[in-house]
Design an enzyme around this catalytic site. Sequence first.
Site, short mmCIF file in Angstrom:
data_model
loop_
_atom_site.label_atom_id
_atom_site.label_comp_id
_atom_site.label_asym_id
_atom_site.label_seq_id
_atom_site.Cartn_x
_atom_site.Cartn_y
_atom_site.Cartn_z
CG HIS A 70 -2.19 -1.06 1.47
ND1 HIS A 70 -2.71 -0.94 1.73
CD2 HIS A 70 -2.27 -2.11 -0.03
CE1 HIS A 70 -3.40 -1.92 2.17
NE2 HIS A 70 -3.51 -2.60 0.52
CD GLU A 72 -2.49 3.89 3.39
OE1 GLU A 72 -3.67 4.06 3.56
OE2 GLU A 72 -1.40 2.87 2.32
CB CYS A 98 -6.48 -1.65 5.64
SG CYS A 98 -4.52 -1.80 5.31
#
Length: 150
Positions: A70, A72, A98
């Site tokens: 991801h 992030e 998430c």
Amino acid sequence: MSERPSWDNYFMKIAHTVSSRATCRRRSVGAVIEKNKRILATGYNGAPRGVPHCEEWGCDITQKCQLAAHAEQNAIAQAAANGVSCQDATIYVMCQPCNVCAKMLINAGITRVVFEGDYPDDLALKLFAHAGTELVRLVDGKCEIVELSQ
């Protein structure tokens, strides 16, 4: 002369630009980690360094992605690779993190998360609440504090 964007809008626009580098075929997401109005790191969702991109790998875009990290996660990894602390920083990301990303953001010391789109993960919201992370949703360029409950 056009109106100058707020800092939150400015960094979110940069996150959108960063997303243009994404290699995931399902979704393009960008992230910017910032502290004191200075960019510390950026990340986009895609395959790990040295691994073939999703289109080369042959990902099935109808399934949950197993290859791409991801945005992030990649932003935190970029900061770590360059020896940059994220303590008390803000991350700008195009959708709510998430729960896996939430855990990483909390452990990296990021105390403020600014996002636009939702991601259906109630556990992430609970983790942010317990950690005291400020969660801000940008809607039409305006900040809305997300009320979190433990």
